[in-house]
Each structure stands twice: as structure tokens, then as C-alpha cells.
Design a protein around this motif. Structure first.
Motif, short mmCIF file in Angstrom:
data_model
loop_
_atom_site.label_atom_id
_atom_site.label_comp_id
_atom_site.label_asym_id
_atom_site.label_seq_id
_atom_site.Cartn_x
_atom_site.Cartn_y
_atom_site.Cartn_z
N VAL A 67 -0.07 -10.27 10.55
CA VAL A 67 -1.37 -10.94 10.44
C VAL A 67 -2.48 -9.94 10.14
CG1 VAL A 67 -3.06 -12.39 11.65
CG2 VAL A 67 -0.62 -12.78 11.99
N SER A 68 -2.39 -8.75 10.74
CA SER A 68 -3.42 -7.73 10.50
C SER A 68 -3.45 -7.30 9.04
CB SER A 68 -3.17 -6.53 11.41
OG SER A 68 -4.18 -5.56 11.24
N GLN A 69 -2.28 -7.11 8.45
CA GLN A 69 -2.23 -6.71 7.05
C GLN A 69 -2.73 -7.83 6.14
OE1 GLN A 69 1.65 -5.09 6.02
NE2 GLN A 69 1.65 -3.74 7.80
N ALA A 70 -2.43 -9.07 6.50
CA ALA A 70 -2.98 -10.20 5.73
C ALA A 70 -4.49 -10.25 5.88
CB ALA A 70 -2.35 -11.50 6.20
N ALA A 71 -4.98 -9.94 7.09
CA ALA A 71 -6.43 -9.95 7.33
C ALA A 71 -7.15 -8.91 6.47
CB ALA A 71 -6.72 -9.70 8.80
#
Length: 210
Positions: free
Chosen positions: A128-132
Motif C-alpha cells: 500500500v505504501s508503494q502504491a501511495a
């Protein structure tokens, strides 16, 4: 000094959908960030992803509606992963990255190598962090509506004051006096009302439409 109410502060929401893929020890984590306005909309998207990826090992999700620091609604699901290893880490990222009005869905295809509880937490958080990192955010300034009753002689001055506070005139009604319905940022409400009182020598009557 008074502490500002977070509900009146500008916050950020997800502006456009995001897709991202992360591979960890042969497992694929497909991440989708989707703008949503409420729980019902979020759940409809979850069902769509479940239907689209029926062969996946897990379809985990988390959403946060409104200001992530004081959300209107939020929830998450591990979808069969060990408790607390997927949904909560995903929701934590949404909060820390201030992704309001956002549904995060991570579709996992198991690659045969178990990650363990700590590995799962790190993998779902990273997904999720990389998508964010790819997300486009939009600022939201909470608004308030007020109804103001005042004398005809004060109308032009009040309109000018409203403009100074980035406010918007929604409607005006003329009878024995003027009634203006306005919208302005909540953060400017207290100062606007004080200046309005000074400007009209306390004669203006203010009603909140909240």
C-alpha cells in the motif's frame, strides 16, 4: 492557546485510482487504491475485485472516509490472513499517508513460501505504501453554511467581507431586511463572524445551517 479542531482543518483525499504490483518471496501483491465516498461504495468495489480475482489466495482491504485523522468511517479485513497481518497494516498506511476517501485493496497470489506474521505485515504495508507513492491527492477544506440577516445598508460591506474570506454567496432574499445564505471555509468562520459583528455594530443575526 487553543488547539485547532482537526475537523475544521484542510485534509487530503485520493484524487485518482492507482494500481501497483509487489513481489515478495514468490507471492504477488496487486494493490488497488480507489477513490470512494462512503462504505457502500467501498464494499461494491471490494466485491468487484473479489469477482475479478476469484483465483487469488486473499483479497484484503481497508478504507478510510473523510479526514484520516478523524475519519467519518473506516474498516479493514484480513480476508483469511492471520489476524492483524493485512487489513490493519493497510489502514495504518492510509492514515499515515493521509489518503482520505480511499479504499485500498491488496490481492495476494501465494507463491508457495510462507512469510510469517511479521513478513505479512511488512509486505501488505509495503504494497500500500508503494502504491501511495504513485497517488495523486486533492486538498479538501471543510465548509460551513450560514444564514445572515442584516440591514440593507450593510449588504455591500458584508459581500465584500465574504469575498475576503474566500466565501460564496448561495442566495439572497429581500423583505423587511436582507437575508444572505453563504458558504465559507470552517477555518474562517470564527474570524468572519467576529468581523461581521464589528462591521454591523452587532446588528447582524447569524444562524448556522449545519
Amino acid at each position: 492557546m487553543n488547539t485547532p479542531n482537526n475537523k475544521t482543518q484542510t485534509y487530503t483525499i485520493l484524487a485518482t485510482p492507482v494500481e501497483h504490483r509487489l513481489s515478495e518471496k514468490n507471492s504477488d501483491f496487486l494493490t488497488f487504491l480507489q477513490p470512494v465516498q462512503n462504505r457502500d461504495e467501498a464494499m461494491l468495489w471490494v466485491e468487484q475485485y473479489r469477482s475479478r480475482y476469484r483465483d487469488a489466495s486473499h483479497v484484503c482491504w481497508a478504507y478510510s472516509i473523510g479526514n484520516t485523522r478523524q475519519p467519518e468511517a473506516q474498516a479493514c479485513s484480513d480476508d483469511g490472513e492471520p489476524s492483524g497481518t493485512a487489513g490493519r497494516p493497510m489502514l495504518h498506511v492510509l492514515t499515515e499517508r493521509e489518503l482520505g476517501n480511499c479504499l485500498a485493496v491488496v490481492v495476494r497470489y501465494f507463491g508457495g513460501v510462507k512469510l510469517g506474521a511479521g513478513g505479512l505485515v511488512r509486505a501488505y504495508s509495503a504494497a500500500v505504501s508503494q502504491a501511495a507513492n504513485l497517488a495523486e491527492l486533492a486538498p479538501v477544506s471543510p465548509q460551513t453554511e450560514l444564514s445572515i440577516q442584516l440591514g440593507f445598508a450593510d449588504e455591500s460591506k458584508v459581500r465584500q467581507l465574504l469575498s475576503q474570506h474566500q466565501g460564496e454567496l448561495l442566495s439572497s432574499d429581500y423583505s423587511h431586511q436582507v437575508t444572505l445564505t453563504i458558504r465559507l471555509p470552517q477555518s474562517a468562520e470564527a474570524v468572519f463572524c467576529q468581523q461581521l459583528s464589528n462591521l454591523t455594530a452587532g446588528s447582524a443575526v447569524i444562524d448556522s445551517n449545519r
